[in-house]
Write a protein that holds these residues in place. Structure first.
Motif, PDB file in Angstrom:
ATOM      1  N   UNK A   6       0.840  -1.204   0.000  1.00 42.60           N
ATOM      2  CA  UNK A   6       0.000   0.000   0.000  1.00 42.60           C
ATOM      3  C   UNK A   6       0.871   1.249   0.000  1.00 42.60           C
ATOM      4  N   UNK A   7       0.668   2.095  -1.005  1.00 41.95           N
ATOM      5  CA  UNK A   7       1.321   3.397  -1.054  1.00 41.95           C
ATOM      6  C   UNK A   7       0.231   4.452  -0.866  1.00 41.95           C
ATOM      7  N   UNK A   8      -0.281   4.521   0.343  1.00 43.72           N
ATOM      8  CA  UNK A   8      -1.354   5.459   0.660  1.00 43.72           C
ATOM      9  C   UNK A   8      -0.766   6.822   0.953  1.00 43.72           C
ATOM     10  N   UNK A   9      -0.718   7.179   2.211  1.00 44.55           N
ATOM     11  CA  UNK A   9      -0.085   8.436   2.614  1.00 44.55           C
ATOM     12  C   UNK A   9       1.250   8.163   3.296  1.00 44.55           C
ATOM     13  N   UNK A  10       1.658   6.901   3.332  1.00 43.76           N
ATOM     14  CA  UNK A  10       2.889   6.548   4.016  1.00 43.76           C
ATOM     15  C   UNK A  10       4.139   7.111   3.334  1.00 43.76           C
ATOM     16  N   UNK A  11       4.000   7.611   2.115  1.00 42.57           N
ATOM     17  CA  UNK A  11       5.129   8.262   1.437  1.00 42.57           C
ATOM     18  C   UNK A  11       5.260   9.714   1.856  1.00 42.57           C
ATOM     19  N   UNK A  12       4.258  10.221   2.551  1.00 36.33           N
ATOM     20  CA  UNK A  12       4.229  11.595   3.078  1.00 36.33           C
ATOM     21  C   UNK A  12       4.418  12.660   1.999  1.00 36.33           C
ATOM     22  N   UNK A  13       4.064  12.308   0.749  1.00 37.20           N
ATOM     23  CA  UNK A  13       4.186  13.259  -0.352  1.00 37.20           C
ATOM     24  C   UNK A  13       5.577  13.336  -0.946  1.00 37.20           C
ATOM     25  N   UNK A  14       6.458  12.457  -0.509  1.00 41.16           N
ATOM     26  CA  UNK A  14       7.838  12.454  -0.976  1.00 41.16           C
ATOM     27  C   UNK A  14       8.051  11.380  -2.039  1.00 41.16           C
ATOM     28  N   UNK A  15       8.513  11.801  -3.206  1.00 39.24           N
ATOM     29  CA  UNK A  15       8.823  10.860  -4.278  1.00 39.24           C
ATOM     30  C   UNK A  15       9.927   9.903  -3.838  1.00 39.24           C
ATOM     31  N   UNK A  16      10.906  10.434  -3.124  1.00 37.94           N
ATOM     32  CA  UNK A  16      12.024   9.606  -2.669  1.00 37.94           C
ATOM     33  C   UNK A  16      11.546   8.508  -1.718  1.00 37.94           C
ATOM     34  N   UNK A  17      10.662   8.851  -0.803  1.00 42.23           N
ATOM     35  CA  UNK A  17      10.129   7.852   0.127  1.00 42.23           C
ATOM     36  C   UNK A  17       9.295   6.826  -0.636  1.00 42.23           C
ATOM     37  N   UNK A  18       8.497   7.290  -1.588  1.00 43.18           N
ATOM     38  CA  UNK A  18       7.690   6.360  -2.393  1.00 43.18           C
ATOM     39  C   UNK A  18       8.599   5.389  -3.135  1.00 43.18           C
ATOM     40  N   UNK A  20      11.565   4.391  -2.226  1.00 44.97           N
ATOM     41  CA  UNK A  20      12.099   3.460  -1.220  1.00 44.97           C
ATOM     42  C   UNK A  20      11.067   2.398  -0.875  1.00 44.97           C
ATOM     43  N   UNK A  21       9.811   2.807  -0.715  1.00 43.22           N
ATOM     44  CA  UNK A  21       8.748   1.852  -0.389  1.00 43.22           C
ATOM     45  C   UNK A  21       8.557   0.836  -1.516  1.00 43.22           C
ATOM     46  N   UNK A  22       8.651   1.297  -2.745  1.00 42.47           N
ATOM     47  CA  UNK A  22       8.531   0.399  -3.902  1.00 42.47           C
ATOM     48  C   UNK A  22       9.682  -0.604  -3.897  1.00 42.47           C
ATOM     49  N   UNK A  23      10.881  -0.125  -3.633  1.00 45.18           N
ATOM     50  CA  UNK A  23      12.052  -1.010  -3.597  1.00 45.18           C
ATOM     51  C   UNK A  23      11.892  -2.058  -2.491  1.00 45.18           C
ATOM     52  N   UNK A  24      11.468  -1.632  -1.319  1.00 47.68           N
ATOM     53  CA  UNK A  24      11.281  -2.552  -0.197  1.00 47.68           C
ATOM     54  C   UNK A  24      10.212  -3.593  -0.533  1.00 47.68           C
ATOM     55  N   UNK A  25       9.114  -3.137  -1.150  1.00 47.98           N
ATOM     56  CA  UNK A  25       8.035  -4.060  -1.528  1.00 47.98           C
ATOM     57  C   UNK A  25       8.535  -5.102  -2.523  1.00 47.98           C
ATOM     58  N   UNK A  26       9.319  -4.656  -3.482  1.00 51.74           N
ATOM     59  CA  UNK A  26       9.858  -5.578  -4.481  1.00 51.74           C
ATOM     60  C   UNK A  26      10.800  -6.589  -3.833  1.00 51.74           C
ATOM     61  N   UNK A  27      11.685  -6.101  -2.983  1.00 48.18           N
ATOM     62  CA  UNK A  27      12.627  -6.985  -2.296  1.00 48.18           C
ATOM     63  C   UNK A  27      11.917  -7.989  -1.389  1.00 48.18           C
ATOM     64  N   UNK A  28      10.760  -7.583  -0.858  1.00 48.74           N
ATOM     65  CA  UNK A  28       9.991  -8.459   0.032  1.00 48.74           C
ATOM     66  C   UNK A  28       9.176  -9.482  -0.757  1.00 48.74           C
ATOM     67  N   UNK A  29       9.138  -9.334  -2.073  1.00 46.21           N
ATOM     68  CA  UNK A  29       8.419 -10.287  -2.911  1.00 46.21           C
ATOM     69  C   UNK A  29       6.954  -9.960  -3.137  1.00 46.21           C
TER      70      UNK A  29
END
Length: 117
Positions: A6-18, A20-29
């Motif tokens: 879920x990329x809801x508001x957890x990126x806090x409006x930051x492209x960089x954080x989003x 990172x979240x995408x990378x973590x999600x991919x690495x987690x499978x």
């Protein structure tokens, strides 16, 4: 079982954080990653109640424009996941124009599941 990050508001409006979240999600499978989108203008018509005022401010602070959401979605796909999005108002789909077809799937937000309007 398919896990969707879920990329809801957890990126806090930051492209960089989003990113990172995408990378973590991919690495987690994760099978996919999904954005929640609310148009910056007109989501709350009035903020008379304190809860609405807080949510309205949160939405404004966490807003990522459609062009950036589409770029991030391309990053989701290039990482091997499927890219999805949720809209809280049908009218908000207009913000993406013909590019709405770039998403692999759409999900009704849980908070809107029983909304009949």
């Amino acid at each position: 079982m398919k896990v969707i990050a879920e990329l809801g508001i957890n990126h806090r409006g930051s492209t960089e954080v989003a990113e990172q979240l995408i990378k973590i999600a991919s690495e987690a499978g994760a099978w996919g990653a999904k954005f929640q989108y609310r148009s910056k203008h007109g989501f709350y018509q009035a903020t008379d109640e304190i809860g609405d005022e807080i949510l309205s401010r949160e939405i404004d602070e966490c807003y990522i424009p459609p062009s950036v959401v589409l770029e991030l979605s391309a990053g989701i796909k290039s990482s091997g996941m499927t890219a999805g999005i949720s809209f809280f108002k049908f009218e908000d789909t207009i913000d993406f124009g013909d590019n709405i077809n770039e998403f692999d799937f759409f999900k009704v937000p849980s908070a809107e599941l029983l909304n009949k309007t």
